[in-house]
Design an enzyme around this catalytic site. Structure first.
Site, PDB file in Angstrom:
ATOM      1  N   GLN A 195      72.661 -21.617   3.403  1.00 34.05           N
ATOM      2  CA  GLN A 195      71.525 -20.739   3.125  1.00 34.05           C
ATOM      3  C   GLN A 195      70.434 -20.874   4.181  1.00 34.05           C
ATOM      4  O   GLN A 195      69.246 -20.910   3.873  1.00 34.05           O
ATOM      5  CB  GLN A 195      70.979 -21.044   1.732  1.00 34.05           C
ATOM      6  CG  GLN A 195      72.040 -20.840   0.663  1.00 34.05           C
ATOM      7  CD  GLN A 195      71.586 -21.290  -0.710  1.00 34.05           C
ATOM      8  OE1 GLN A 195      70.789 -22.215  -0.852  1.00 34.05           O
ATOM      9  NE2 GLN A 195      72.096 -20.623  -1.726  1.00 34.05           N
ATOM     10  N   CYS A 196      70.842 -20.909   5.425  1.00 31.57           N
ATOM     11  CA  CYS A 196      69.938 -21.133   6.551  1.00 31.57           C
ATOM     12  C   CYS A 196      69.934 -19.887   7.443  1.00 31.57           C
ATOM     13  O   CYS A 196      70.924 -19.157   7.493  1.00 31.57           O
ATOM     14  CB  CYS A 196      70.431 -22.354   7.333  1.00 31.57           C
ATOM     15  SG  CYS A 196      69.519 -22.709   8.845  1.00 31.57           S
ATOM     16  N   GLY A 197      68.861 -19.680   8.161  1.00 31.08           N
ATOM     17  CA  GLY A 197      68.811 -18.577   9.108  1.00 31.08           C
ATOM     18  C   GLY A 197      69.835 -18.698  10.226  1.00 31.08           C
ATOM     19  O   GLY A 197      70.215 -17.706  10.845  1.00 31.08           O
TER      20      GLY A 197
END
Length: 176
Positions: free
Chosen positions: A53-55
């Site tokens: 769930q990271c950019g």
């Protein structure tokens, strides 16, 4: 017979002694079993801490491409899911499904580990010592040369398809 038995007794010690200290680690696998880093001695290894769930999560696509393009030349890519930056799913099963469904990841993935601080997995402690750098965020990459000793660190801003990163990977590959 005694000589043979004593020789057999020493085989595990000799096998682990042959493995470079940096690779002499075993980590739980994401879907069970374990990843024996010694199995990759003589190969170039990309170690990357990941988060679903990271950019930077779209880098999974580039890592998968890197794995497909270079594995026959002696490269292994290993992902280490980590919640050290509070962006990883809670269960290994969720992480495995996410990586497969969204990015077709089939390179080895470890079970969730800590990658920084006192709780860091011993492999990550060794990588930090060897490179002089610790992960500052998700998708921090280490390239371990085929000699099992030389380590180059890359920030998450360096994408897996960047010329600088590809150059480091190619330089780390085993020489024919």
């Amino acid at each position: 017979m005694r000589k043979l038995l004593s020789s057999l007794y020493l085989l595990p010690a000799l096998a682990s002694a042959a493995c470079p200290a940096l690779l002499n680690h075993r980590v739980p696998g994401l879907t069970g079993g374990s990843i024996d880093m010694c199995a990759y001695q003589g190969k170039a290894v990309v170690v990357v801490n990941t988060a679903s769930q990271c950019g930077f999560t779209p880098q999974f696509k580039g890592l998968q491409t890197l794995w497909q393009d270079y594995r026959d030349k002696g490269l292994v890519v290993i992902g280490f899911p980590s919640d050290d930056f509070f962006q990883e799913l809670e269960q290994d099963k969720q992480v495995a499904s996410f990586c497969q469904v969204n990015y077709g990841v089939n390179f080895p993935l470890a079970s969730r580990v800590h990658v920084r601080g006192d709780a860091a997995h011993p492999l990550y402690q060794a990588l930090a010592k060897a490179s002089g750098d610790t992960p500052k965020w998700n998708f921090y990459k280490y390239v371990i040369a085929a000699d099992g000793k030389t380590v180059t660190a890359f920030s998450p801003l360096t994408k897996p398809d960047s010329p600088t990163f590809i150059q480091a990977v190619e330089a780390a590959l085993p020489k024919p």
